[in-house]
Design an enzyme around this catalytic site. Structure first.
Site, PDB file in Angstrom:
ATOM      1  NE  ARG A  20      -3.743  -2.187   2.128  1.00 34.08           N
ATOM      2  CZ  ARG A  20      -4.664  -2.534   2.981  1.00 34.08           C
ATOM      3  NH1 ARG A  20      -5.004  -1.699   3.952  1.00 34.08           N
ATOM      4  NH2 ARG A  20      -5.262  -3.695   2.896  1.00 34.08           N
ATOM      5  CB  SER A 111      -8.415  -2.393   2.586  1.00 35.06           C
ATOM      6  OG  SER A 111      -9.387  -2.941   3.413  1.00 35.06           O
ATOM      7  CG  HIS A 112      -9.104   0.306   6.294  1.00 33.39           C
ATOM      8  ND1 HIS A 112      -8.318  -0.773   5.978  1.00 33.39           N
ATOM      9  CD2 HIS A 112      -8.412   1.033   7.183  1.00 33.39           C
ATOM     10  CE1 HIS A 112      -7.202  -0.699   6.668  1.00 33.39           C
ATOM     11  NE2 HIS A 112      -7.217   0.386   7.407  1.00 33.39           N
ATOM     12  CG  ASP A 276     -13.346  -2.723   3.799  1.00 28.05           C
ATOM     13  OD1 ASP A 276     -14.108  -3.550   3.283  1.00 28.05           O
ATOM     14  OD2 ASP A 276     -12.115  -2.892   3.891  1.00 28.05           O
ATOM     15  CG  ASP A 278     -11.003  -4.531   0.399  1.00 23.02           C
ATOM     16  OD1 ASP A 278     -11.427  -3.925   1.406  1.00 23.02           O
ATOM     17  OD2 ASP A 278     -10.189  -5.468   0.481  1.00 23.02           O
ATOM     18  CG  ASP A 280     -11.598  -6.998   3.248  1.00 21.93           C
ATOM     19  OD1 ASP A 280     -11.949  -5.828   3.505  1.00 21.93           O
ATOM     20  OD2 ASP A 280     -10.397  -7.341   3.130  1.00 21.93           O
ATOM     21  NE  ARG A 281     -10.693  -3.332   7.421  1.00 23.95           N
ATOM     22  CZ  ARG A 281      -9.894  -2.736   8.296  1.00 23.95           C
ATOM     23  NH1 ARG A 281     -10.392  -1.902   9.189  1.00 23.95           N
ATOM     24  NH2 ARG A 281      -8.602  -2.947   8.267  1.00 23.95           N
ATOM     25  CE  LYS A 375     -10.490  -7.515   6.661  1.00 23.62           C
ATOM     26  NZ  LYS A 375      -9.062  -7.687   6.411  1.00 23.62           N
TER      27      LYS A 375
HETATM   28  C1  VG1 Z   1      -5.356  -3.761   9.675  1.00 22.49           C
HETATM   29  C2  VG1 Z   1      -6.110  -4.570  10.711  1.00 22.49           C
HETATM   30  C3  VG1 Z   1      -5.964  -6.041  10.408  1.00 22.49           C
HETATM   31  C4  VG1 Z   1      -6.459  -6.324   8.985  1.00 22.49           C
HETATM   32  C5  VG1 Z   1      -5.719  -5.446   8.007  1.00 22.49           C
HETATM   33  C6  VG1 Z   1      -6.233  -5.572   6.593  1.00 22.49           C
HETATM   34  O1  VG1 Z   1      -3.985  -4.077   9.738  1.00 22.49           O
HETATM   35  O2  VG1 Z   1      -5.667  -4.275  12.007  1.00 22.49           O
HETATM   36  O3  VG1 Z   1      -6.692  -6.777  11.366  1.00 22.49           O
HETATM   37  O4  VG1 Z   1      -6.254  -7.664   8.652  1.00 22.49           O
HETATM   38  O5  VG1 Z   1      -5.846  -4.070   8.377  1.00 22.49           O
HETATM   39  O6  VG1 Z   1      -7.583  -5.239   6.512  1.00 22.49           O
HETATM   40  P1  VG1 Z   1      -2.916  -3.163  10.529  1.00 22.49           P
HETATM   41  O7  VG1 Z   1      -1.594  -3.818  10.289  1.00 22.49           O
HETATM   42  O8  VG1 Z   1      -3.038  -1.775   9.982  1.00 22.49           O
HETATM   43  O9  VG1 Z   1      -3.327  -3.185  11.976  1.00 22.49           O
HETATM   44  V1  VG1 Z   1      -8.193  -4.577   5.090  1.00 22.49           V
HETATM   45  O10 VG1 Z   1      -9.849  -4.625   5.187  1.00 22.49           O
HETATM   46  O11 VG1 Z   1      -7.438  -3.016   5.247  1.00 22.49           O
HETATM   47  O12 VG1 Z   1      -7.493  -5.505   3.875  1.00 22.49           O
HETATM   48 CO    CO Z   2     -10.722  -4.297   3.384  1.00 23.10          CO
END
Ligand code: VG1
Ligand code: CO
Length: 542
Positions: A20, A111-112, A276, A278, A280-281, A375
């Site tokens: 990312r 993602s988010h 979110d 993509d 998955d959340r 997820k």
């Molecule tokens: C975060 C979350 C983690 C999740 C990851 C990807 O990671 O804490 O639980 O699996 O995002 O989610 P981090 O390293 O920032 O704590 V997604 O929906 O952004 O692919």
């Molecule tokens: Co996501």
């Protein structure tokens, strides 16, 4: 095949979930091309194989899909299955890999994280089981990115991805598929659509879903409106936009404010939810009551046999280390194995593949099962709709009943964002160095029983992952966890997870921030967060 010379970039190490970076970084000459070539090289022999390709539609998605198709053709890939418009939610991509027995897939998403020309982009590789590549593969991608000097690429005009059709690029087949069809078919095998439809029709069930201008709009419209008969306005912000309308596609109480407002109004629907960027959340909200992701996982596990696809029972459960221990209590009561894994969905895959677990989740709004290897936001929404339809209770009743049976794990996560990276690293190093001396020390009356730097040995393949976060357990079934985020694109983010179990029947409906106030203060003192970062308060509290 044409070979194009390039120069290595040294910052292409995938984090918790892929690579990312800011869009501007991805736009540097050959930056994306380098990484894609390294993915294909690390993926093993891709010649003649099938790959799945799609993303969450954010800015750069459309361009990146075209570039990736050219590089796939340049590397002799046999067939690429692409979602129409280059779109696929992350769980739908995982399913397409599995159902087509593809060699793997490339998913474009941050993602988010926000999207747009000044925001974030991301890319990740999933393997043949549909799950995020394990660390051995992501480290191989990274190692290759350090020494890459050329990539293979064919020349072509942009391919039409808006028409459902099969075409050729050189000898490679490009198959454009509807992004929703196969995924919707899968969910229909897992949930009782007839029952949910009838409850929505008679008004005993109602739902509002916030797609946050992100990928789940078309998926939620198909499932909730077209299939289940919910009114059109049950889906908020249902059109995917490249910049998510300037909003932050992170389903939490702050960013899903409109949905939360609907759910706290007097005439709130039975279920409120959001997903979110993509898809998955998931965020689950009852009328007037928010369900933490850790509790949602525990409730789904405890009630799984009421859901069609899981009526035969579940094999076991898993949670990421910082997720509350609520699901462990369910597992204990039901006599099921429970696993604690490092943060990131990739650690669940082996357990799912090996049949050791059926459902799993993370505190970060991630819940899922063995139906895919990611997820899955809408899967969680469907779980709740199915449970509500079968039980006929409100979300509140289900949750209170759950807490009365298993106790409640009061839980909160405090994020300190955009910290100076050096300061954040020093804070973690200091914590790591004193972890062994913490046991027996007392902080504002809380005695430390156990402290360590979490290390995980995968029970299936024996692979090891060290330094996954500092865990500190206290007397009174309380716990504080510290780790640095692996998904940010600016500075460092310190995540502090604070929880305490409570089983007294009269102390089950209190405000978590109040119940945990003294521990939150301890968390600050123990790591000297103010001293290292200058911050008095967290930026985001969930
Ligand atoms: C975060 C979350 C983690 C999740 C990851 C990807 O990671 O804490 O639980 O699996 O995002 O989610 P981090 O390293 O920032 O704590 V997604 O929906 O952004 O692919
Ligand atoms: Co996501």
């Amino acid at each position: 095949m044409p070979k194009i010379s390039t120069t290595a970039y040294l910052d292409q190490r995938p984090g918790t979930s892929g690579l990312r970076k800011k869009v501007a970084e991805f736009k540097q000459p050959h930056y994306l091309e380098n990484f894609v070539q390294c993915i294909l090289d690390a993926a093993g022999d891709v010649a003649g194989k099938t790959l799945v390709l799609g993303g969450d539609g954010r800015y750069l998605n459309a361009h990146a899909v075209q570039v990736i198709l050219r590089i796939c053709a340049g590397n002799g890939v046999g067939r690429v299955i692409v979602g129409r418009g280059g779109l696929l939610s992350t769980p739908a991509a995982s399913h397409l890999i599995r159902v087509n027995q593809a060699h793997g897939g490339i998913i474009l998403s941050a993602s988010h994280n926000p999207g747009g020309p000044d925001a974030d982009f991301g890319i990740k590789y999933n393997t043949a089981n549909g799950g995020p590549a394990p660390e051995s593969v992501t480290e191989d991608i990274y190692a290759r990115s350090q020494r890459i000097d050329a990539y293979h690429c064919v020349e072509t005009d942009d391919i039409d991805l808006d028409t459902l059709a099969t075409s050729h690029l050189d000898r490679m087949v490009i198959e454009v598929v509807d992004p929703v069809d196969a995924y919707a078919d899968l969910l229909k095998t897992l949930f009782d659509f007839d029952l949910i439809r009838s409850k929505l029709a008679d008004g005993s069930l109602s739902v509002v879903f916030d797609a946050m201008n992100a990928i789940t709009g078309p998926y939620a419209t198909r499932l909730l409106v077209d299939e289940l008969g919910a009114p059109k306005d049950a889906v908020l912000r249902g059109t995917p936009l490249p910049d998510f309308g300037g909003a932050h596609p992170d389903p939490n109480l702050v960013h899903a404010a409109d949905m939360v407002a609907r759910m706290t109004a007097a005439d709130a629907p039975v279920l409120g939810a959001a997903s979110d960027g993509d898809g998955d959340r998931n965020l689950i909200h009852g009328a007037g009551l928010y369900v933490t992701p850790s509790d949602s996982l525990a409730v789904i596990a405890a009630n799984a046999t009421l859901i069609k696809g899981y009526s035969a029972g579940i094999a076991g459960v898993a949670r990421s280390m910082p997720t509350s221990r609520a699901v462990d209590r369910v597992a204990k009561a039901l006599g099921l194995p429970a696993f604690e894994t490092p943060t990131g969905w990739k650690f669940f895959s082996n357990l799912l593949d090996d049949g050791r677990i059926t459902v799993c989740g993370e505190e970060s709004f991630g819940t899922g099962s063995n139906h895919v290897r990611e997820k899955d936001g809408l899967w969680a929404v469907m779980c709740w709709l199915n449970l509500l339809a079968v039980r006929g209770d409100s979300v509140r009743d289900i949750l209170i009943d759950h807490w009365q049976t298993y106790g409640r794990d009061y839980y909160t996560r405090h994020d300190f964002e955009a910290l100076d990276s050096d300061a954040a690293n020093r804070l973690m190093q200091e914590l790591e160095s004193k972890v062994d001396t913490l046991v027996g020390s007392t902080w504002s009356g809380h005695r430390v029983l156990h402290a360590d730097n979490f290390a995980y040995t995968d029970p299936v393949d024996g692979s090891e992952s060290a330094r996954q976060g500092i865990r500190v357990s206290f007397e009174g079934d309380a716990r504080i966890v510290y780790r640095l985020s692996g998904t940010g694109t600016a500075g460092a983010t310190l995540r502090v997870y604070i929880e305490r179990a409570e089983s007294h029947p009269e102390r089950l409906l209190l405000d978590p921030q109040q119940v945990l106030a003294d521990l939150i203060a301890v968390a600050g003192d123990l790591a000297d967060i103010r001293g290292f970062t200058g911050r008095e308060r967290a930026d985001v509290i969930t």
